[in-house]
Design a protein around this motif. Structure first.
Motif, PDB file in Angstrom:
ATOM      1  N   GLN A  72       0.827  -1.206   0.000  1.00 55.42           N
ATOM      2  CA  GLN A  72       0.000   0.000   0.000  1.00 55.42           C
ATOM      3  C   GLN A  72       0.862   1.257   0.000  1.00 55.42           C
ATOM      4  OE1 GLN A  72      -2.865  -0.188   3.194  1.00 55.42           O
ATOM      5  NE2 GLN A  72      -3.658  -2.167   2.515  1.00 55.42           N
ATOM      6  N   ILE A  73       1.943   1.237   0.756  1.00 51.68           N
ATOM      7  CA  ILE A  73       2.848   2.386   0.768  1.00 51.68           C
ATOM      8  C   ILE A  73       3.463   2.582  -0.617  1.00 51.68           C
ATOM      9  CG2 ILE A  73       5.050   3.238   1.666  1.00 51.68           C
ATOM     10  CD1 ILE A  73       4.284   1.895   4.339  1.00 51.68           C
ATOM     11  N   ALA A  74       3.876   1.485  -1.251  1.00 54.65           N
ATOM     12  CA  ALA A  74       4.445   1.574  -2.592  1.00 54.65           C
ATOM     13  C   ALA A  74       3.413   2.119  -3.578  1.00 54.65           C
ATOM     14  CB  ALA A  74       4.931   0.196  -3.045  1.00 54.65           C
ATOM     15  N   ALA A  75       2.159   1.699  -3.435  1.00 51.65           N
ATOM     16  CA  ALA A  75       1.113   2.189  -4.323  1.00 51.65           C
ATOM     17  C   ALA A  75       0.846   3.674  -4.092  1.00 51.65           C
ATOM     18  CB  ALA A  75      -0.165   1.382  -4.118  1.00 51.65           C
ATOM     19  N   SER A  76       0.880   4.103  -2.834  1.00 51.46           N
ATOM     20  CA  SER A  76       0.700   5.525  -2.535  1.00 51.46           C
ATOM     21  C   SER A  76       1.817   6.345  -3.170  1.00 51.46           C
ATOM     22  CB  SER A  76       0.674   5.757  -1.019  1.00 51.46           C
ATOM     23  OG  SER A  76      -0.455   5.169  -0.428  1.00 51.46           O
ATOM     24  N   LEU A  77       3.049   5.850  -3.085  1.00 50.30           N
ATOM     25  CA  LEU A  77       4.170   6.544  -3.706  1.00 50.30           C
ATOM     26  C   LEU A  77       4.002   6.600  -5.222  1.00 50.30           C
ATOM     27  CD1 LEU A  77       7.094   5.055  -1.590  1.00 50.30           C
ATOM     28  CD2 LEU A  77       6.396   7.453  -1.646  1.00 50.30           C
ATOM     29  N   ALA A  78       3.533   5.501  -5.803  1.00 46.15           N
ATOM     30  CA  ALA A  78       3.324   5.479  -7.250  1.00 46.15           C
ATOM     31  C   ALA A  78       2.277   6.488  -7.677  1.00 46.15           C
ATOM     32  CB  ALA A  78       2.922   4.074  -7.698  1.00 46.15           C
ATOM     33  N   GLY A  79       1.317   6.765  -6.790  1.00 46.10           N
ATOM     34  CA  GLY A  79       0.253   7.700  -7.107  1.00 46.10           C
ATOM     35  C   GLY A  79       0.613   9.153  -6.906  1.00 46.10           C
ATOM     36  N   THR A  80       1.837   9.433  -6.433  1.00 48.23           N
ATOM     37  CA  THR A  80       2.226  10.826  -6.198  1.00 48.23           C
ATOM     38  C   THR A  80       2.556  11.570  -7.475  1.00 48.23           C
ATOM     39  OG1 THR A  80       4.577  10.265  -5.920  1.00 48.23           O
ATOM     40  CG2 THR A  80       3.181  10.226  -3.932  1.00 48.23           C
ATOM     41  N   GLY A  81       2.861  10.841  -8.534  1.00 49.40           N
ATOM     42  CA  GLY A  81       3.298  11.478  -9.768  1.00 49.40           C
ATOM     43  C   GLY A  81       4.776  11.816  -9.757  1.00 49.40           C
ATOM     44  N   LEU A  82       5.454  11.546  -8.654  1.00 51.94           N
ATOM     45  CA  LEU A  82       6.887  11.787  -8.561  1.00 51.94           C
ATOM     46  C   LEU A  82       7.643  10.601  -9.141  1.00 51.94           C
ATOM     47  CD1 LEU A  82       7.027  13.252  -4.940  1.00 51.94           C
ATOM     48  CD2 LEU A  82       7.020  14.519  -7.096  1.00 51.94           C
ATOM     49  N   THR A 173      -2.000   5.794   3.014  1.00 54.36           N
ATOM     50  CA  THR A 173      -1.682   7.212   2.979  1.00 54.36           C
ATOM     51  C   THR A 173      -2.106   7.762   1.626  1.00 54.36           C
ATOM     52  OG1 THR A 173       0.220   6.903   4.447  1.00 54.36           O
ATOM     53  CG2 THR A 173       0.146   8.933   3.171  1.00 54.36           C
ATOM     54  N   ASP A 174      -2.924   8.795   1.634  1.00 54.82           N
ATOM     55  CA  ASP A 174      -3.394   9.378   0.397  1.00 54.82           C
ATOM     56  C   ASP A 174      -2.197   9.848  -0.430  1.00 54.82           C
ATOM     57  OD1 ASP A 174      -5.817  10.595  -1.124  1.00 54.82           O
ATOM     58  OD2 ASP A 174      -4.356  12.225  -0.986  1.00 54.82           O
ATOM     59  N   PRO A 175      -2.156   9.511  -1.728  1.00 56.97           N
ATOM     60  CA  PRO A 175      -1.018   9.914  -2.554  1.00 56.97           C
ATOM     61  C   PRO A 175      -0.765  11.417  -2.550  1.00 56.97           C
ATOM     62  CG  PRO A 175      -2.300   8.238  -3.692  1.00 56.97           C
ATOM     63  CD  PRO A 175      -3.074   8.621  -2.463  1.00 56.97           C
ATOM     64  N   ALA A 176      -1.844  12.226  -2.473  1.00 54.62           N
ATOM     65  CA  ALA A 176      -1.658  13.676  -2.437  1.00 54.62           C
ATOM     66  C   ALA A 176      -0.939  14.100  -1.160  1.00 54.62           C
ATOM     67  CB  ALA A 176      -3.011  14.383  -2.544  1.00 54.62           C
ATOM     68  N   ASP A 177      -1.292  13.468  -0.036  1.00 60.07           N
ATOM     69  CA  ASP A 177      -0.607  13.774   1.226  1.00 60.07           C
ATOM     70  C   ASP A 177       0.847  13.313   1.181  1.00 60.07           C
ATOM     71  OD1 ASP A 177      -2.921  14.861   2.274  1.00 60.07           O
ATOM     72  OD2 ASP A 177      -3.539  13.004   3.259  1.00 60.07           O
ATOM     73  N   MET A 178       1.060  12.150   0.577  1.00 65.53           N
ATOM     74  CA  MET A 178       2.424  11.639   0.463  1.00 65.53           C
ATOM     75  C   MET A 178       3.269  12.553  -0.422  1.00 65.53           C
ATOM     76  SD  MET A 178       4.603   9.281   1.370  1.00 65.53           S
ATOM     77  CE  MET A 178       3.755   7.758   1.855  1.00 65.53           C
ATOM     78  N   ARG A 179       2.699  13.013  -1.523  1.00 66.78           N
ATOM     79  CA  ARG A 179       3.437  13.910  -2.415  1.00 66.78           C
ATOM     80  C   ARG A 179       3.809  15.203  -1.694  1.00 66.78           C
ATOM     81  NH1 ARG A 179       3.882  15.204  -8.035  1.00 66.78           N
ATOM     82  NH2 ARG A 179       4.276  17.439  -8.292  1.00 66.78           N
ATOM     83  N   ARG A 180       2.830  15.762  -0.969  1.00 64.41           N
ATOM     84  CA  ARG A 180       3.072  17.006  -0.250  1.00 64.41           C
ATOM     85  C   ARG A 180       4.189  16.818   0.784  1.00 64.41           C
ATOM     86  NH1 ARG A 180      -1.539  17.324   1.680  1.00 64.41           N
ATOM     87  NH2 ARG A 180      -2.450  18.242  -0.193  1.00 64.41           N
ATOM     88  N   ALA A 181       4.153  15.698   1.484  1.00 65.40           N
ATOM     89  CA  ALA A 181       5.172  15.433   2.508  1.00 65.40           C
ATOM     90  C   ALA A 181       6.554  15.292   1.884  1.00 65.40           C
ATOM     91  CB  ALA A 181       4.807  14.173   3.287  1.00 65.40           C
ATOM     92  N   LEU A 182       6.639  14.622   0.733  1.00 63.58           N
ATOM     93  CA  LEU A 182       7.931  14.446   0.074  1.00 63.58           C
ATOM     94  C   LEU A 182       8.481  15.766  -0.459  1.00 63.58           C
ATOM     95  CD1 LEU A 182       7.291  11.091  -1.820  1.00 63.58           C
ATOM     96  CD2 LEU A 182       9.016  11.476  -0.047  1.00 63.58           C
ATOM     97  N   VAL A 222      -9.672   0.457   6.579  1.00 63.30           N
ATOM     98  CA  VAL A 222      -8.594   0.952   5.740  1.00 63.30           C
ATOM     99  C   VAL A 222      -8.436   0.109   4.486  1.00 63.30           C
ATOM    100  CG1 VAL A 222      -6.101   1.299   5.612  1.00 63.30           C
ATOM    101  CG2 VAL A 222      -7.368   2.056   7.618  1.00 63.30           C
ATOM    102  N   SER A 223      -8.559  -1.198   4.615  1.00 61.18           N
ATOM    103  CA  SER A 223      -8.418  -2.065   3.456  1.00 61.18           C
ATOM    104  C   SER A 223      -9.544  -1.832   2.454  1.00 61.18           C
ATOM    105  CB  SER A 223      -8.403  -3.531   3.897  1.00 61.18           C
ATOM    106  OG  SER A 223      -7.270  -3.808   4.674  1.00 61.18           O
TER     107      SER A 223
END
Length: 247
Positions: A72-82, A173-182, A222-223
């Protein structure tokens, strides 16, 4: 990748309750409590000084929960667009020093797929693992009776220099939140840190020998949320592909 993640999320829902051997006091000591100046030791090779990073602690021999959580973490990162490897790195740290490279590679191959190439996952010695967990306020417990670790479900977002910028629950973790954090971590920004993550991967009630009701409900919700979000993304991608094909 999405199909594998959805399968793992459904497997999490179907996981049967298990017995536990840790006491309430031992479980209460488990948590993620990074201090305001928490930083990853530079000599461990988890950060490179140029890119922000996401660091995840996991047990390579935990298919019921750790597999879907890392996926799920890997998928969230993939969804960041980074761009993985260019804009950030993913550091996966096994907490069982008994694990070898074969166990690590099998775990990462099943959870990260193609993202494995952008991940760094060194096999740390017991001494280095202790240095890292102490630096990040990450505490866990080993249940010798069940040969299983109780550890926080968390992902650390690090600045390029290894300072802890954010701490996310390691479920969805929402990809948008993950992107913002990164992006913020890449600028050296240190955000608010959770005092403690009480939800653990172990998640058992020692008195009943089963997953606690709270843990079951959180993991189920969550799932389902994760499956719905990425199921919708998969359906949208399929619709766009059909539309292009019919054009």
């Amino acid at each position: 990748m999405i199909g594998r993640v959805l399968f793992l999320a459904l497997a999490l829902l179907a996981a049967a309750p298990s017995e536990a051997g840790l006491t309430p006091a031992e479980l209460d000591a488990v948590g993620a409590r990074p201090g305001a100046s928490a930083v990853v030791p530079a000599d461990l090779g988890l950060t490179d000084g140029t890119r922000p990073a996401v660091l995840v602690f996991t047990d390579y021999d935990c298919p019921e929960i750790c597999d879907p959580l890392v996926a799920q973490i890997a998928a969230s990162l993939a969804g960041t667009g980074l761009d993985a490897g260019e804009d950030y790195r993913l550091a996966v740290v096994g907490i069982d020093p008994r694990d070898d490279a074969a166990a690590r590679d099998a775990f990462l191959g099943g959870t990260l797929g193609a993202a494995r190439e952008a991940a760094v996952a060194p096999l740390l010695s017991s001494e280095d693992l202790t240095r890292l967990t102490r630096a990040l306020g990450f505490t866990y417990a080993f249940d010798a009776e069940r040969d299983r670790f109780a550890h926080p479900v968390a992902s650390y977002v690090l600045t390029p220099e290894g300072r802890v910028s954010r701490l996310f629950p390691g479920l969805f973790t929402d990809p948008a939140d993950m992107r913002r954090a990164l992006v913020q971590a890449g600028r050296g920004t240190v955000g608010g840190l959770a005092e403690r993550l009480a939800l653990t991967c172990y998640g058992f009630d020692p008195l009943t020998g089963r997953y606690s009701l709270a843990i079951e409900r959180v993991l189920t919700i969550v799932s389902l949320l994760f499956a719905a979000t990425f199921g919708g993304a998969l359906a949208l991608a399929h619709w766009r592909e059909r539309r292009r094909g019919g054009a």
